[in-house]
Design a protein around this motif. Structure first.
Motif, PDB file in Angstrom:
ATOM      1  N   PHE A   1       8.570   8.312  -7.311  1.00 38.06           N
ATOM      2  CA  PHE A   1       9.698   7.650  -6.651  1.00 38.06           C
ATOM      3  C   PHE A   1      10.989   7.861  -7.438  1.00 38.06           C
ATOM      4  O   PHE A   1      11.918   7.063  -7.330  1.00 38.06           O
ATOM      5  N   ASP A   2      11.063   8.923  -8.242  1.00 41.15           N
ATOM      6  CA  ASP A   2      12.281   9.207  -9.005  1.00 41.15           C
ATOM      7  C   ASP A   2      13.476   9.332  -8.063  1.00 41.15           C
ATOM      8  O   ASP A   2      13.366   9.880  -6.969  1.00 41.15           O
ATOM      9  N   LYS A   3      14.621   8.831  -8.528  1.00 43.15           N
ATOM     10  CA  LYS A   3      15.901   8.919  -7.808  1.00 43.15           C
ATOM     11  C   LYS A   3      15.846   8.276  -6.417  1.00 43.15           C
ATOM     12  O   LYS A   3      16.135   8.908  -5.407  1.00 43.15           O
ATOM     13  N   ASN A   4      15.465   7.016  -6.377  1.00 46.60           N
ATOM     14  CA  ASN A   4      15.490   6.238  -5.152  1.00 46.60           C
ATOM     15  C   ASN A   4      16.311   4.978  -5.411  1.00 46.60           C
ATOM     16  O   ASN A   4      17.157   4.980  -6.291  1.00 46.60           O
ATOM     17  N   GLU A   5      16.060   3.932  -4.663  1.00 47.61           N
ATOM     18  CA  GLU A   5      16.830   2.693  -4.806  1.00 47.61           C
ATOM     19  C   GLU A   5      15.898   1.498  -4.966  1.00 47.61           C
ATOM     20  O   GLU A   5      16.098   0.449  -4.369  1.00 47.61           O
ATOM     21  N   ILE A   6      14.885   1.671  -5.800  1.00 48.37           N
ATOM     22  CA  ILE A   6      13.879   0.630  -6.005  1.00 48.37           C
ATOM     23  C   ILE A   6      14.312  -0.252  -7.167  1.00 48.37           C
ATOM     24  O   ILE A   6      14.511   0.234  -8.278  1.00 48.37           O
ATOM     25  N   THR A   7      14.450  -1.536  -6.897  1.00 50.64           N
ATOM     26  CA  THR A   7      14.919  -2.459  -7.925  1.00 50.64           C
ATOM     27  C   THR A   7      13.787  -3.201  -8.616  1.00 50.64           C
ATOM     28  O   THR A   7      13.965  -3.743  -9.682  1.00 50.64           O
ATOM     29  N   GLY A   8      12.648  -3.263  -8.001  1.00 49.63           N
ATOM     30  CA  GLY A   8      11.509  -3.925  -8.621  1.00 49.63           C
ATOM     31  C   GLY A   8      11.192  -5.292  -8.063  1.00 49.63           C
ATOM     32  O   GLY A   8      10.160  -5.872  -8.399  1.00 49.63           O
ATOM     33  N   GLU A   9      12.035  -5.804  -7.173  1.00 52.56           N
ATOM     34  CA  GLU A   9      11.831  -7.151  -6.637  1.00 52.56           C
ATOM     35  C   GLU A   9      10.484  -7.300  -5.934  1.00 52.56           C
ATOM     36  O   GLU A   9       9.809  -8.313  -6.061  1.00 52.56           O
ATOM     37  N   HIS A  10      10.069  -6.291  -5.192  1.00 50.20           N
ATOM     38  CA  HIS A  10       8.802  -6.347  -4.449  1.00 50.20           C
ATOM     39  C   HIS A  10       7.780  -5.350  -4.981  1.00 50.20           C
ATOM     40  O   HIS A  10       6.794  -5.047  -4.323  1.00 50.20           O
ATOM     41  N   PHE A  11       8.011  -4.872  -6.166  1.00 51.12           N
ATOM     42  CA  PHE A  11       7.161  -3.848  -6.766  1.00 51.12           C
ATOM     43  C   PHE A  11       5.719  -4.329  -6.914  1.00 51.12           C
ATOM     44  O   PHE A  11       4.780  -3.541  -6.824  1.00 51.12           O
ATOM     45  N   TRP A  12       5.527  -5.616  -7.102  1.00 50.01           N
ATOM     46  CA  TRP A  12       4.195  -6.179  -7.284  1.00 50.01           C
ATOM     47  C   TRP A  12       3.281  -5.866  -6.098  1.00 50.01           C
ATOM     48  O   TRP A  12       2.073  -5.730  -6.258  1.00 50.01           O
ATOM     49  N   GLN A  13       3.860  -5.728  -4.902  1.00 45.67           N
ATOM     50  CA  GLN A  13       3.045  -5.461  -3.714  1.00 45.67           C
ATOM     51  C   GLN A  13       2.358  -4.098  -3.802  1.00 45.67           C
ATOM     52  O   GLN A  13       1.205  -3.958  -3.405  1.00 45.67           O
ATOM     53  N   LEU A  14       3.064  -3.115  -4.323  1.00 47.20           N
ATOM     54  CA  LEU A  14       2.462  -1.795  -4.525  1.00 47.20           C
ATOM     55  C   LEU A  14       1.351  -1.898  -5.567  1.00 47.20           C
ATOM     56  O   LEU A  14       0.254  -1.379  -5.375  1.00 47.20           O
ATOM     57  N   GLY A  15       1.629  -2.590  -6.662  1.00 49.27           N
ATOM     58  CA  GLY A  15       0.639  -2.761  -7.721  1.00 49.27           C
ATOM     59  C   GLY A  15      -0.611  -3.486  -7.261  1.00 49.27           C
ATOM     60  O   GLY A  15      -1.718  -3.153  -7.686  1.00 49.27           O
ATOM     61  N   GLU A  16      -0.425  -4.446  -6.392  1.00 49.03           N
ATOM     62  CA  GLU A  16      -1.560  -5.193  -5.865  1.00 49.03           C
ATOM     63  C   GLU A  16      -2.505  -4.270  -5.094  1.00 49.03           C
ATOM     64  O   GLU A  16      -3.722  -4.343  -5.232  1.00 49.03           O
ATOM     65  N   GLY A  17      -1.935  -3.386  -4.287  1.00 46.65           N
ATOM     66  CA  GLY A  17      -2.752  -2.432  -3.540  1.00 46.65           C
ATOM     67  C   GLY A  17      -3.463  -1.467  -4.463  1.00 46.65           C
ATOM     68  O   GLY A  17      -4.669  -1.211  -4.322  1.00 46.65           O
ATOM     69  N   ILE A  18      -2.733  -0.919  -5.423  1.00 44.95           N
ATOM     70  CA  ILE A  18      -3.329   0.026  -6.376  1.00 44.95           C
ATOM     71  C   ILE A  18      -4.453  -0.659  -7.150  1.00 44.95           C
ATOM     72  O   ILE A  18      -5.474  -0.049  -7.450  1.00 44.95           O
ATOM     73  N   GLY A  19      -4.284  -1.921  -7.453  1.00 41.66           N
ATOM     74  CA  GLY A  19      -5.289  -2.670  -8.200  1.00 41.66           C
ATOM     75  C   GLY A  19      -6.631  -2.792  -7.489  1.00 41.66           C
ATOM     76  O   GLY A  19      -7.654  -3.052  -8.129  1.00 41.66           O
ATOM     77  N   ARG A  20      -6.646  -2.600  -6.189  1.00 45.34           N
ATOM     78  CA  ARG A  20      -7.904  -2.661  -5.431  1.00 45.34           C
ATOM     79  C   ARG A  20      -8.680  -1.346  -5.493  1.00 45.34           C
ATOM     80  O   ARG A  20      -9.805  -1.270  -5.000  1.00 45.34           O
ATOM     81  N   CYS A  21      -8.090  -0.322  -6.083  1.00 40.45           N
ATOM     82  CA  CYS A  21      -8.746   0.993  -6.203  1.00 40.45           C
ATOM     83  C   CYS A  21      -9.566   1.015  -7.486  1.00 40.45           C
ATOM     84  O   CYS A  21      -9.111   1.485  -8.529  1.00 40.45           O
ATOM     85  N   THR A  22     -10.761   0.521  -7.417  1.00 36.77           N
ATOM     86  CA  THR A  22     -11.581   0.306  -8.607  1.00 36.77           C
ATOM     87  C   THR A  22     -12.138   1.588  -9.213  1.00 36.77           C
ATOM     88  O   THR A  22     -12.607   1.572 -10.348  1.00 36.77           O
ATOM     89  N   LYS A  23     -12.078   2.708  -8.492  1.00 38.93           N
ATOM     90  CA  LYS A  23     -12.605   3.971  -9.011  1.00 38.93           C
ATOM     91  C   LYS A  23     -11.526   4.867  -9.604  1.00 38.93           C
ATOM     92  O   LYS A  23     -11.818   5.980 -10.034  1.00 38.93           O
ATOM     93  N   LEU A  24     -10.295   4.383  -9.665  1.00 42.73           N
ATOM     94  CA  LEU A  24      -9.203   5.191 -10.207  1.00 42.73           C
ATOM     95  C   LEU A  24      -9.483   5.586 -11.655  1.00 42.73           C
ATOM     96  O   LEU A  24      -9.793   4.737 -12.486  1.00 42.73           O
ATOM     97  N   THR A  25      -9.347   6.872 -11.937  1.00 38.70           N
ATOM     98  CA  THR A  25      -9.468   7.357 -13.311  1.00 38.70           C
ATOM     99  C   THR A  25      -8.156   7.971 -13.787  1.00 38.70           C
ATOM    100  O   THR A  25      -7.923   8.059 -14.981  1.00 38.70           O
ATOM    101  N   THR A  26      -7.318   8.409 -12.844  1.00 37.37           N
ATOM    102  CA  THR A  26      -6.027   8.999 -13.183  1.00 37.37           C
ATOM    103  C   THR A  26      -4.943   8.345 -12.342  1.00 37.37           C
ATOM    104  O   THR A  26      -5.032   8.340 -11.112  1.00 37.37           O
ATOM    105  N   LEU A  27      -3.930   7.813 -13.017  1.00 39.48           N
ATOM    106  CA  LEU A  27      -2.819   7.164 -12.328  1.00 39.48           C
ATOM    107  C   LEU A  27      -1.515   7.615 -12.965  1.00 39.48           C
ATOM    108  O   LEU A  27      -1.321   7.466 -14.170  1.00 39.48           O
TER     109      LEU A  27
END
Length: 131
Positions: free
Chosen positions: A98-124
């Motif tokens: 997401f380089d060079k966008n307009e993300i401030t971080g206010e709702h960033f937790w929502q993306l993290g919450e989804g990623i957190g459900r991927c229990t088989k992730l080995t590379t992030l």
């Protein structure tokens, strides 16, 4: 169809969201580049939501690489993308740029919450420079 790749934002997002790609449940690898402003290939917030919806249909997905470099994405629809990613229980490799966008971080937790459900992730890899 094992791999879906492309560079046209509107086509890719709409194809995934509408189920236009046959056998989405069997797709194992998705690599899409949405490099924005300079290529007139800008992805919108609506496309980001559609993309999340479509990604969530890829039940066998093990590799997901999405490049949103230089768009005007805010975090408003990151939750929808995160929700879709979170439905990919077989995901082992995830790279989001997401380089060079307009993300401030206010709702960033929502993306993290989804990623957190991927229990088989080995590379992030997450890239958020110049936001």
């Amino acid at each position: 169809l094992d791999t879906l790749s492309g560079t046209t934002a509107k086509f890719a997002a709409e194809a995934l969201a509408q189920g236009a790609v046959a056998n989405l449940a069997q797709v194992q690898s998705v690599r899409l580049k949405f490099e924005g402003r300079s290529l007139n290939n800008q992805i919108t917030e609506e496309h980001l939501g559609q993309l999340g919806e479509g990604i969530g249909r890829c039940q066998q997905l093990t590799t997901l690489e999405l490049n949103f470099f230089d768009n005007q994405i805010t975090e408003e629809h990151l939750g929808q993308l995160g929700e879709g990613i979170g439905r990919c229980q077989q995901l082992t490799t995830l790279e989001l740029n997401f380089d060079k966008n307009e993300i401030t971080g206010e709702h960033f937790w929502q993306l993290g919450e989804g990623i957190g459900r991927c229990t088989k992730l080995t590379t992030l890899e997450l890239h958020f420079a110049e936001n």
